[in-house]
Scaffold this active site. Structure first.
Site, PDB file in Angstrom:
ATOM      1  N   ARG A  62     103.495  -8.311  40.274  1.00 25.68           N
ATOM      2  CA  ARG A  62     102.060  -8.557  40.416  1.00 25.68           C
ATOM      3  C   ARG A  62     101.754  -9.274  41.726  1.00 25.68           C
ATOM      4  O   ARG A  62     100.612  -9.308  42.177  1.00 25.68           O
ATOM      5  CB  ARG A  62     101.523  -9.374  39.234  1.00 25.68           C
ATOM      6  CG  ARG A  62     101.646  -8.694  37.889  1.00 25.68           C
ATOM      7  CD  ARG A  62     101.020  -7.304  37.880  1.00 25.68           C
ATOM      8  NE  ARG A  62      99.658  -7.315  38.344  1.00 25.68           N
ATOM      9  CZ  ARG A  62      98.599  -7.592  37.593  1.00 25.68           C
ATOM     10  NH1 ARG A  62      98.758  -7.842  36.318  1.00 25.68           N
ATOM     11  NH2 ARG A  62      97.386  -7.600  38.093  1.00 25.68           N
ATOM     12  N   ARG A 175     103.696 -19.564  39.445  1.00 24.14           N
ATOM     13  CA  ARG A 175     104.756 -19.235  38.479  1.00 24.14           C
ATOM     14  C   ARG A 175     105.643 -20.414  38.105  1.00 24.14           C
ATOM     15  O   ARG A 175     106.417 -20.302  37.157  1.00 24.14           O
ATOM     16  CB  ARG A 175     105.609 -18.075  39.017  1.00 24.14           C
ATOM     17  CG  ARG A 175     104.819 -16.786  39.245  1.00 24.14           C
ATOM     18  CD  ARG A 175     104.164 -16.266  37.977  1.00 24.14           C
ATOM     19  NE  ARG A 175     103.459 -15.003  38.230  1.00 24.14           N
ATOM     20  CZ  ARG A 175     102.872 -14.274  37.294  1.00 24.14           C
ATOM     21  NH1 ARG A 175     102.878 -14.668  36.037  1.00 24.14           N
ATOM     22  NH2 ARG A 175     102.238 -13.157  37.608  1.00 24.14           N
TER      23      ARG A 175
END
Ligand SMILES: Cc1cc2nc3c(=O)[nH]c(=O)nc-3n(C[C@H](O)[C@H](O)[C@H](O)COP(=O)(O)OP(=O)(O)OC[C@H]3O[C@@H](n4cnc5c(N)ncnc54)[C@H](O)[C@@H]3O)c2cc1C
Length: 274
Positions: A62, A175
């Site tokens: 992504r 993340r």
């Protein structure tokens, strides 16, 4: 590729390099990161050879600013490696976060879930091998590009993944965060720790001005301004010491002043101030 000097050199190109000390570089890089003048950070590139479960890969891809090449399940036989969560990772669906896990469950349940995952994984692996005719002398088997559809997303894939430092920091910010899935957090944290010694000044600046910083919306800034202006007076009037957090809750419920913030925004502000 590149280091802190590459960032500082790129930033200085406009007025000539000259001789610069390490402390000049530090001040310059911290200024750049603080003010989001991020293009000099793009002069550094990081490249990884990653082996990761397909479900983590799906999250990794992504991040569109990466260049990558991935193992091909059309050309090659998929790996025999499958991710199976360790005991402490086996948790129930979170009651507070639709997108995550949280809380505890009895050990017997953990064992049962682990066993189920293990059994199903094994069956899928056997099915895949049967389909491709693995070890069979009598037939070539089904095309690998079709046979792989029976494999679970816990199957490991591999890729080369390259990104410039500016976007890598952005990737790490998203993340390594608690809101990201635990498994990609683990990858991001290890990747960050590998990059950090290569660009110590830029990493320190990223941690100080981005990773561990908070940003406030206009309404949140208004709330804090109100709290700082009125807290000492209220504290004095009420005759006892109360915490800013408990005062913040009172401000949220107060009828004489509104800040146009949803319940969720108030909760997020509280989280930011913890
Ligand atoms: C906790 C978490 C939960 C998520 N949940 C979901 C989900 O449920 N469903 C889902 O689909 N995704 C989900 N995502 C993925 C998320 O929406 C982003 O796609 C992903 O985090 C990549 O972020 P990015 O676009 O900022 O990064 P990158 O793709 O690396 O891009 C970096 C930056 O480049 C710029 N950029 C890149 N491409 C473009 C473009 N085409 N146009 C304009 N600017 C561009 C943007 O400024 C962007 O921030 C989740 C991500 C996280 C961290």
């Amino acid at each position: 590729m590149g280091d802190d000097n590459s960032i500082a050199d790129a930033a200085r190109v406009s007025y000539g390099k000259g001789t610069r000390s390490a402390s000049d570089n530090r001040n310059l890089i911290r200024y750049l990161v603080r003010h989001k003048h991020t293009s000099p950070l793009e002069m550094v590139e990081v490249k990884f050879h990653l082996k990761l479960p397909i479900f983590v890969m799906r999250q990794l891809v992504r991040h569109r600013t990466a260049s990558l090449n991935e193992y091909s399940g059309r050309y090659s036989i998929m790996s025999d490696d499958f991710y199976e969560p360790s005991e402490e990772y086996i948790q129930p669906q979170s009651k507070f976060n639709n997108q995550g896990r949280g809380g505890e469950m009895p050990d017997t349940w953990k064992e049962k879930y682990a066993q189920t995952i293990n059994e199903i994984t094994y069956k899928c692996q056997v099915a895949y091998k049967n389909l491709i005719g693995y070890g069979s002398v009598s037939h070539g088997g089904l095309a690998r590009e079709l046979a792989r559809i029976v494999l679970p997303v816990s199957n490991y894939t591999e890729c080369y993944w390259k990104m410039d430092l500016h976007n890598f920091f952005h990737f790490c910010q998203l993340r390594m965060d608690d809101h990201a899935q635990q498994e990609i957090q683990d990858y991001a944290k290890v990747m960050y720790e590998m990059v950090k010694p290569e660009v110590p000044i830029a990493s320190e600046a990223f941690e100080d001005y981005s990773l561990n910083s908070i940003s406030l919306s206009r309404m949140e800034a208004n709330v804090l301004q109100y709290v700082f202006n009125t807290f000492p007076e209220k504290q004095h009037a009420s005759g006892f010491v109360q915490s800013i957090t408990s005062y913040l809750k009172k401000v949220q419920k107060a009828e004489d002043v509104t800040f146009d913030m949803s319940k969720r925004e108030w909760k997020e502000l509280e989280e930011k101030l913890k």
